[in-house]
Motif scaffolding. Structure first.
Motif, short mmCIF file in Angstrom:
data_model
loop_
_atom_site.label_atom_id
_atom_site.label_comp_id
_atom_site.label_asym_id
_atom_site.label_seq_id
_atom_site.Cartn_x
_atom_site.Cartn_y
_atom_site.Cartn_z
N ALA A 24 0.82 -1.22 0.00
CA ALA A 24 0.00 0.00 0.00
C ALA A 24 0.85 1.25 0.00
CB ALA A 24 -0.92 0.01 1.23
N GLY A 25 2.14 1.11 0.06
CA GLY A 25 3.01 2.27 0.04
C GLY A 25 3.21 2.91 1.40
N GLU A 26 2.69 2.30 2.47
CA GLU A 26 2.83 2.86 3.80
C GLU A 26 4.12 2.36 4.44
OE1 GLU A 26 -0.50 2.19 6.25
OE2 GLU A 26 -1.98 2.70 4.72
N ARG A 27 4.74 3.24 5.21
CA ARG A 27 5.95 2.86 5.92
C ARG A 27 5.65 2.75 7.40
NH1 ARG A 27 10.53 6.89 3.30
NH2 ARG A 27 10.38 6.09 1.14
N PRO A 28 6.25 1.82 8.07
CA PRO A 28 6.04 1.73 9.51
C PRO A 28 6.56 2.99 10.19
CG PRO A 28 7.85 0.30 8.81
CD PRO A 28 7.17 0.78 7.56
N ARG A 29 5.85 3.45 11.23
CA ARG A 29 6.23 4.68 11.93
C ARG A 29 7.62 4.53 12.56
NH1 ARG A 29 1.97 7.12 16.02
NH2 ARG A 29 0.90 7.33 14.01
N ARG A 30 8.48 5.52 12.26
CA ARG A 30 9.84 5.48 12.78
C ARG A 30 9.88 6.01 14.20
NH1 ARG A 30 14.24 8.92 13.01
NH2 ARG A 30 13.04 10.61 12.05
N ARG A 31 10.58 5.35 15.04
CA ARG A 31 10.71 5.78 16.43
C ARG A 31 11.66 6.99 16.48
NH1 ARG A 31 9.76 3.25 21.26
NH2 ARG A 31 10.95 4.00 23.05
N LEU A 32 11.20 8.07 17.11
CA LEU A 32 12.00 9.28 17.18
C LEU A 32 13.16 9.11 18.14
CD1 LEU A 32 9.20 12.02 17.32
CD2 LEU A 32 10.48 11.23 15.32
N SER A 33 14.27 9.72 17.80
CA SER A 33 15.40 9.72 18.72
C SER A 33 15.09 10.67 19.88
CB SER A 33 16.67 10.17 18.00
OG SER A 33 16.58 11.55 17.65
N VAL A 34 15.95 10.65 20.89
CA VAL A 34 15.75 11.52 22.05
C VAL A 34 15.73 12.98 21.63
CG1 VAL A 34 16.79 12.31 24.21
CG2 VAL A 34 16.74 9.86 23.67
N ASP A 35 16.71 13.39 20.81
CA ASP A 35 16.78 14.79 20.37
C ASP A 35 15.59 15.15 19.49
OD1 ASP A 35 19.11 15.16 21.75
OD2 ASP A 35 20.41 14.82 20.01
N GLU A 36 15.20 14.24 18.61
CA GLU A 36 14.06 14.51 17.72
C GLU A 36 12.77 14.67 18.51
OE1 GLU A 36 15.41 12.28 13.59
OE2 GLU A 36 14.45 11.13 15.19
N ARG A 37 12.56 13.81 19.50
CA ARG A 37 11.35 13.90 20.30
C ARG A 37 11.32 15.20 21.09
NH1 ARG A 37 6.43 12.06 20.06
NH2 ARG A 37 7.07 9.88 19.98
N ARG A 38 12.44 15.58 21.65
CA ARG A 38 12.50 16.83 22.41
C ARG A 38 12.20 18.03 21.51
NH1 ARG A 38 15.87 20.81 24.51
NH2 ARG A 38 15.60 21.16 26.76
N GLU A 39 12.79 18.04 20.32
CA GLU A 39 12.53 19.13 19.38
C GLU A 39 11.07 19.15 18.97
OE1 GLU A 39 14.69 21.61 18.13
OE2 GLU A 39 15.72 20.88 19.92
#
Length: 285
Positions: A24-39
């Motif tokens: 279907a062209g969907e990608r599994p949700r990527r887990r955010l890194s610590v810095d990415e989640r904080r931002e």
């Protein structure tokens, strides 16, 4: 012998196979890194604080907007106040950057572009900007005050750098600070009323700076000597040229030119050497 009849669960699975996400062209949700989640949390909080006063935004609101849980938000920030101050620091850096402008072209036109970016920020961060500057927010603190002080300092330094006067006097520095305060107050009033178009407010603020600069130069000979080059660089269709045109039209109103001329003659007479000389002995007799 084992039964060949499929179980109800297997039958349902056969009728409703799990969707093929890759097909279907969907990608599994990527887990955010610590810095990415904080931002991400800071960006989401800043957006919410921009649209509503900080006291009306909760940790639950921030968590929901970020697609995170309440405990996860607390994992990165000890509370709403810390997240509020961090989002304001982000906004402060963005606002300070809007005062940066290449030193090319007439000064009033440079300042006009700066004020356009400043007012765009004010408009897009309305409630949070107003709550912070008015000092009425329950979230106001020494940390939030430091953010605004830093923005004011950046604006002050940028404007002085554009003036490029060798040694800015205390009077000139005070003029710049007073104009920055006026821009804050005026923009807050505009947010509350929206009584004039944004472009008109932008022009008025720049022209008020030119008027304040001219008045300061009238009191400081060293600054007056530098003001000639400022006016020489301005263009007739720029903010300063339009201000001069408006003032010229004002003097055409019956009675104004005559009254101003009378005041000017009287003022020059009071400061002329002849008016201050003591009479000689012959004249005194």
């Amino acid at each position: 012998m084992a039964s060949r009849t499929p179980s109800p669960t297997a039958a349902r699975a056969a009728r409703n196979p799990a969707p093929d996400r890759s097909a279907a062209g969907e990608r599994p949700r990527r887990r955010l890194s610590v810095d990415e989640r904080r931002e991400q949390l800071i960006a989401v909080a800043l957006e919410l604080f921009s649209r509503r006063p900080p006291e009306e935004v909760s940790i639950d609101d921030i968590a929901a907007a970020a697609g995170a849980s309440r405990p996860l938000v607390y994992h990165y920030f000890p509370g709403k106040q810390a997240l509020y101050e961090e989002s304001l620091r982000r906004a402060g850096r963005e606002l300070s950057a809007r005062f940066e402008e290449p030193a090319d072209g007439p000064l009033s036109e440079r300042l006009y572009r700066v004020m356009g970016r400043y007012l765009d920020f004010v408009q897009s961060h309305g409630p949070g900007f107003a709550a912070l500057l008015r000092g009425g927010s329950v979230a106001a603190s020494a940390g939030t005050s430091a953010v605004i002080d830093e923005v004011r300092r950046a604006a002050h330094d940028q404007i002085l750098s554009h003036l490029a006067f060798p040694s800015p006097s205390p009077g000139l520095r005070l003029t710049v600070r007073a104009w920055i305060a006026n821009a804050e107050i005026t923009s807050l009033e505009w947010l509350a009323e929206r009584s004039v178009p944004l472009e008109e407010l932008q022009l008025h603020l720049v022209q008020e700076f030119v008027a304040a600069l001219t008045l300061t130069a009238a009191r400081e000979p060293a600054l007056a000597a530098e003001l000639g080059s400022f006016f020489a660089d301005e263009r007739p269709d720029g903010p300063t040229g339009r201000l001069v045109r408006d003032l010229t039209g004002l003097f055409a109103v019956p009675g104004i030119a005559e009254a101003v001329t009378t005041l000017a003659v009287a003022a020059v007479g009071e400061t002329s050497p002849q008016a201050t000389e003591e009479p000689d002995e012959a004249g005194a007799e």
